[in-house]
Design an enzyme around this catalytic site. Structure first.
Site, mmCIF file in Angstrom:
data_model
loop_
_atom_site.group_PDB
_atom_site.id
_atom_site.type_symbol
_atom_site.label_atom_id
_atom_site.label_comp_id
_atom_site.label_asym_id
_atom_site.label_seq_id
_atom_site.Cartn_x
_atom_site.Cartn_y
_atom_site.Cartn_z
ATOM 1 N N CYS A 266 0.897 -1.172 0.000
ATOM 2 C CA CYS A 266 0.000 0.000 0.000
ATOM 3 C C CYS A 266 0.921 1.203 0.000
ATOM 4 O O CYS A 266 1.155 1.812 1.035
ATOM 5 C CB CYS A 266 -0.898 -0.025 1.232
ATOM 6 S SG CYS A 266 -2.111 -1.353 1.180
ATOM 7 N N ALA A 267 1.447 1.526 -1.165
ATOM 8 C CA ALA A 267 2.678 2.328 -1.215
ATOM 9 C C ALA A 267 2.479 3.837 -1.287
ATOM 10 O O ALA A 267 3.359 4.591 -0.874
ATOM 11 C CB ALA A 267 3.502 1.883 -2.419
ATOM 12 N N GLY A 271 6.203 7.616 0.613
ATOM 13 C CA GLY A 271 7.164 8.058 1.624
ATOM 14 C C GLY A 271 8.044 6.912 2.094
ATOM 15 O O GLY A 271 9.274 7.022 2.134
ATOM 16 N N ASP A 288 -0.381 0.076 -5.362
ATOM 17 C CA ASP A 288 -1.436 0.876 -4.724
ATOM 18 C C ASP A 288 -2.683 0.826 -5.601
ATOM 19 O O ASP A 288 -2.599 0.768 -6.828
ATOM 20 C CB ASP A 288 -1.007 2.327 -4.504
ATOM 21 C CG ASP A 288 -1.795 2.964 -3.370
ATOM 22 O OD1 ASP A 288 -1.295 3.019 -2.226
ATOM 23 O OD2 ASP A 288 -2.953 3.383 -3.620
ATOM 24 N N CYS A 386 -1.188 3.993 10.773
ATOM 25 C CA CYS A 386 -0.988 5.268 11.489
ATOM 26 C C CYS A 386 -2.212 5.470 12.385
ATOM 27 O O CYS A 386 -2.916 6.462 12.281
ATOM 28 C CB CYS A 386 -0.775 6.424 10.534
ATOM 29 S SG CYS A 386 -2.027 6.614 9.267
HETATM 30 C C1 LIG Z 1 -1.502 4.622 4.781
HETATM 31 S S1 LIG Z 1 -1.540 4.878 3.088
HETATM 32 C C2 LIG Z 1 0.079 4.379 2.615
HETATM 33 C C3 LIG Z 1 1.143 5.412 2.865
HETATM 34 C C4 LIG Z 1 2.451 5.035 2.225
HETATM 35 N N1 LIG Z 1 2.921 3.735 2.611
HETATM 36 C C5 LIG Z 1 3.543 6.046 2.517
HETATM 37 O O1 LIG Z 1 4.353 5.852 3.421
HETATM 38 O O2 LIG Z 1 3.596 7.064 1.835
HETATM 39 C C6 LIG Z 1 -2.501 3.528 2.539
HETATM 40 C C7 LIG Z 1 -2.549 3.349 1.036
HETATM 41 O O3 LIG Z 1 -3.212 2.117 0.783
HETATM 42 C C8 LIG Z 1 -3.861 2.210 -0.451
HETATM 43 N N2 LIG Z 1 -4.809 1.077 -0.500
HETATM 44 C C9 LIG Z 1 -5.971 0.923 0.160
HETATM 45 N N3 LIG Z 1 -6.519 -0.271 -0.096
HETATM 46 C C10 LIG Z 1 -5.664 -0.910 -0.941
HETATM 47 C C11 LIG Z 1 -5.667 -2.169 -1.577
HETATM 48 N N4 LIG Z 1 -6.669 -3.045 -1.389
HETATM 49 N N5 LIG Z 1 -4.646 -2.485 -2.389
HETATM 50 C C12 LIG Z 1 -3.623 -1.617 -2.587
HETATM 51 N N6 LIG Z 1 -3.579 -0.402 -2.027
HETATM 52 C C13 LIG Z 1 -4.579 -0.047 -1.210
HETATM 53 C C14 LIG Z 1 -4.450 3.596 -0.444
HETATM 54 O O4 LIG Z 1 -4.719 4.039 -1.741
HETATM 55 C C15 LIG Z 1 -3.343 4.389 0.252
HETATM 56 O O5 LIG Z 1 -2.517 4.982 -0.707
#
Ligand SMILES: C[S@@+](CC[C@H](N)C(=O)[O-])C[C@H]1O[C@@H](n2cnc3c(N)ncnc32)[C@H](O)[C@@H]1O
Length: 437
Positions: A266-267, A271, A288, A386
């Protein structure tokens, strides 16, 4: 991140107030995030945008108190724009001594709010009311504040279910957590080791007039006077990124070695992806499900001159995107309520519903279960959120370990609480390292 703009150089206050009203409407009426709303603000230049942004952040950090005061001062229906305008003004007048409030002397603020009310629906007709409400508040400030603050929602600036959840989860820290949610967070940067050490980066910042401090043992740096990051030295050359110190712990905990195959499931916006790549030459796949957010991963990697394979997919549906080769490391930074990052996103507390926690916990469980088979025996999965809610952290991982006998917790899980102390000035995060036997 909120940038402070000295009042004397800011755009005229009435215009700033007027432009903050639709932002509040987008968040409170349409459920849009403040960042999305800010991206479409009509602010004419950087200074005005910063002033509008500061005002919107400040209002959301004092929203419940301002709304309670407004309710006590006006007993007739108001149009939404007048309500929002008065809420913004009351949030400033009520937060005496606060950095944002200090920019606006009360009588100037009152006069400018009256001016701004002319831009509201039925402007000339509400002008008198706006003037009367704010002057009454200034006359009766202390007694009105005492009365409004008796209500926990106004006292802690959080819905009752959120206050209750924080108390239950953290009986010894709930007040400190809720207090810290209303503080302005620091501008925390991560020095890019591939370009400069933290010490070199800090020297450069100081030489160019940006006093700063190191935070924690690794790459984190706090800039004492926040400012737009493009004005800091080395941004375009990739010398640093903006990242909370709590978030910077992920790459270290993942412990990637050169040549490893790594999945960042979930990139976006990347960051942690970038930090992992700054620390080790590895083969990283960044997945993502949000195409627009994934684009930001690509842009961030380009600026930092780092390489990864980026995949737009729902990570749960592994058959759609996985090439069948196992990974040495998996980072699952799962979608969550974001209850640990309220100080950076004060809209979160008003946008979330109580039911979101369980809904998101189900998504986290599905992601964990789908990705576990992709890990090599002996490999490590780092689960991160988070969040400060145990249902998205410790309880989620306890249940996962029970369901999967080949999953072993490497160390005790880490729950960072967002307490904003000098030494521990980070957001709230949960981390659990799990190895496959
Ligand atoms: C907490 S954020 C990730 C922050 C990121 N790791 C960073 O450090 O910048 C969660 C991410 O999960 C993605 N997401 C949610 N459900 C998902 C899924 N089923 N498969 C892939 N990505 C997903 C969202 O679009 C979001 O960008």
């Amino acid at each position: 991140m909120s940038f402070s703009t000295p009042f004397k150089t800011a755009a005229p206050l009435a215009s700033t107030l007027t432009q903050t009203v639709p932002l509040l409407a987008q968040v409170l009426q349409n459920g849009q995030s403040l960042n999305e709303a800010l991206a479409h603000t009509a602010a004419s230049d950087l200074a005005q945008k910063a002033a509008v942004q500061d005002l919107a952040f400040h209002t959301l950090r004092h929203l419940a108190l301002a709304q309670a005061l407004l309710k006590s001062l006006v007993n007739r229906p108001l149009s939404p724009d007048v309500q929002h305008l008065l809420t913004i003004a009351l949030a400033l007048l009520a937060a005496e001594g606060n950095k944002e409030s200090l920019k606006y002397p009360p009588h100037t603020l009152t006069n400018e709010t009256v001016l701004a009310s002319l831009n509201c629906e039925n402007g000339p007709r509400v002008k008198g009311l706006v003037n009367g409400v704010l002057r009454t508040f200034l006359r009766e400030k202390q007694s009105r504040l005492v009365a409004a603050l008796r209500h926990p929602v106004a006292r802690w600036n959080a819905p009752q279910w959120w206050i209750d959840g924080t108390k239950t989860a953290w009986p010894d820290h709930w007040q400190a957590i809720l207090d810290a949610n209303r503080l302005q967070p620091p501008l925390t940067l991560r020095a890019n080791r591939r370009v400069n050490s933290r010490a070199e980066f800090m020297d450069r910042l100081i030489q160019e007039g940006h006093p700063c401090e190191a935070l924690g043992p690794d790459e984190a740096v706090i800039v004492n006077k926040p400012r737009p990051i493009t004005q800091l030295p080395g941004f375009t050359q990739g010398a640093f990124s903006v990242q909370d110190e709590g978030a910077q712990r992920a790459a270290k905990l993942l412990d990637v070695q050169p040549g490893m195959r790594v999945l960042d499931a979930c990139a976006a916006p990347g960051g942690k992806t970038a930090h992992i790549l700054e620390l080790a030459d590895c083969m990283l796949t960044a997945v993502d499900s949000d195409a627009a957010r994934l684009k930001r991963v690509i842009e961030n990697l380009q600026r930092l001159q780092l390489r990864a394979q980026t995949v737009h997919a729902d990570a749960v549906h592994t058959r759609d995107w996985w090439d069948g080769e196992l990974f040495d490391r998996i980072l699952l930074d799962a979608p969550c309520t974001a209850s640990g990052i309220v100080r950076r996103h004060p809209d979160i507390i008003w946008l979330r519903q109580a039911a979101d926690t369980q809904r998101l916990a189900k998504i986290q469980q599905a992601l964990l279960q789908a990705l576990w088979p992709l890990l090599k025996p002996g490999g490590k999965l780092l689960y991160a959120t988070c969040s400060i809610w145990p249902s998205e952290g410790s309880q989620q991982i306890d249940a996962f370990l029970q369901r999967n006998p080949n999953a072993v917790a490497l160390n005790a899980a880490i729950q960072l609480l967002p307490l904003s102390s000098k030494l521990e000035n980070h957001d709230g995060f949960f981390y659990a390292s799990i190895v496959k036997s």
